[in-house]
Design a protein around this motif. Structure first.
Motif, PDB file in Angstrom:
ATOM      1  N   GLN A   1      -0.407   3.303  -6.055  1.00 60.09           N
ATOM      2  CA  GLN A   1       0.190   1.963  -5.968  1.00 60.09           C
ATOM      3  C   GLN A   1      -0.023   1.237  -7.289  1.00 60.09           C
ATOM      4  O   GLN A   1      -1.121   1.256  -7.854  1.00 60.09           O
ATOM      5  CB  GLN A   1      -0.441   1.163  -4.832  1.00 60.09           C
ATOM      6  CG  GLN A   1       0.120  -0.237  -4.655  1.00 60.09           C
ATOM      7  CD  GLN A   1       1.585  -0.225  -4.232  1.00 60.09           C
ATOM      8  OE1 GLN A   1       1.962   0.484  -3.307  1.00 60.09           O
ATOM      9  NE2 GLN A   1       2.407  -0.998  -4.913  1.00 60.09           N
TER      10      GLN A   1
ATOM     11  N   THR B   1      -3.870   3.839  -0.536  1.00 64.19           N
ATOM     12  CA  THR B   1      -4.276   2.953  -1.620  1.00 64.19           C
ATOM     13  C   THR B   1      -3.434   1.685  -1.553  1.00 64.19           C
ATOM     14  O   THR B   1      -2.261   1.733  -1.184  1.00 64.19           O
ATOM     15  CB  THR B   1      -4.074   3.595  -3.011  1.00 64.19           C
ATOM     16  OG1 THR B   1      -2.676   3.870  -3.197  1.00 64.19           O
ATOM     17  CG2 THR B   1      -4.862   4.878  -3.141  1.00 64.19           C
ATOM     18  N   GLY B   2      -4.018   0.553  -1.920  1.00 62.57           N
ATOM     19  CA  GLY B   2      -3.278  -0.704  -1.896  1.00 62.57           C
ATOM     20  C   GLY B   2      -3.745  -1.655  -2.976  1.00 62.57           C
ATOM     21  O   GLY B   2      -4.836  -1.497  -3.541  1.00 62.57           O
TER      22      GLY B   2
ATOM     23  N   ASP C   1       0.838  -1.187   0.000  1.00 62.44           N
ATOM     24  CA  ASP C   1       0.000   0.000   0.000  1.00 62.44           C
ATOM     25  C   ASP C   1       0.874   1.237   0.000  1.00 62.44           C
ATOM     26  O   ASP C   1       2.088   1.173   0.204  1.00 62.44           O
ATOM     27  CB  ASP C   1      -0.978   0.000   1.171  1.00 62.44           C
ATOM     28  CG  ASP C   1      -0.284   0.163   2.518  1.00 62.44           C
ATOM     29  OD1 ASP C   1       0.837  -0.367   2.673  1.00 62.44           O
ATOM     30  OD2 ASP C   1      -0.854   0.796   3.413  1.00 62.44           O
TER      31      ASP C   1
END
Length: 262
Positions: free
Chosen positions: A255, A127-128, A114
């Protein structure tokens, strides 16, 4: 790649990483064609313009403390080599990080990374991208665990993919300085027959332009916006440029991961 308007059987099998002899139809080919178990398949039109990466769930909620469960998320059609990929979306009000330590999909531990940024006085964006092999079940829980502040909004974009390992070929993100911005970028290596996924988020609701990857879906999470792009069956490429841009300075997350698809 996306199949053409009149795909051949060899092209269909290549898209799902299969070879002759092959039992047709089965769960995997029904998944590719996006038809139910009792519905007819018409060749070649059922496979026209289809792709072996599917968006099966897109959920936004009010967040909360960690761990957070997205209950009974749609997994789509089950088949033996299905990999589910969770694109995670977190927003927090405070000025501290939200670093993901674990993701499970249908009870299976997922592998991924992430990325995010928090501003002085907030907010924070995370975000991941996390992948798990989940060959059975048409729905289940996705559980995201992170350290730091609670989320005041959270979201999940779930992809279903055939023919990949959960271990990425490469990953890329951007190191942010905590001052916000209107873009994010990096480069990433892509293998032959590669799948590239980008998850970009920012803390205002303005539209995002992705470059270097095709935008497929977007999700509003509270006041934040997340965009996921992907392309598959790509040619090998070193240091492919990828970026996201939008109007209005905001906290950011960016990401990307690439995989070999069969």
């Amino acid at each position: 790649m996306t199949l053409g308007s009149t795909p051949t059987i060899p092209e269909i099998l290549a898209e799902i990483s299969q070879t002759f002899p092959y039992t047709f139809p089965d769960a995997r080919t029904r998944w590719l064609a996006e038809v139910g178990a009792s519905d007819p398949i018409t060749f070649p039109t059922s496979f026209a313009n289809k792709q072996s990466v599917k968006v099966v769930a897109s959920v936004a909620d009010a967040g909360g403390s960690s761990p957070h469960t997205f209950s009974a998320a749609n997994f789509g059609i089950a088949f033996s080599d299905r990999v589910l990929i969770a694109c995670t979306c977190l927003r927090g009000n405070g000025s501290s990080g939200m670093n993901i330590s674990a993701v499970t999909i249908g009870g299976v531990a997922a592998v991924g990374n992430d990325n995010g940024e928090f501003l002085a006085g907030g907010p924070c964006i995370g975000t991941g991208i996390f992948a798990a092999a989940v060959p059975s079940g048409t729905s289940g829980d996705v559980v995201v665990t992170w350290g730091g502040q609670s989320a005041n909004a959270s979201g999940l974009i779930l992809l279903s993919v055939s023919g990949i390992s959960t271990t990425a070929f490469a990953q890329a993100s951007q190191v942010f300085g905590g001052s916000g911005g209107t873009s994010a970028n990096n480069t990433i290596n892509v293998p032959s027959n590669g799948l590239l996924i980008v998850n970009s988020g920012h803390s205002n609701g303005n539209d995002t332009t992705l470059t270097g990857v095709t935008e497929r879906t977007a999700l509003t999470v509270g006041t934040a916006r997340f965009e996921v792009g992907f392309d598959n069956r790509m040619s090998s490429e070193t240091a492919r440029a990828i970026s996201a841009s939008w109007s209005g300075s905001a906290a950011r997350g960016f990401q990307a991961r690439s995989y070999s698809q069969g």
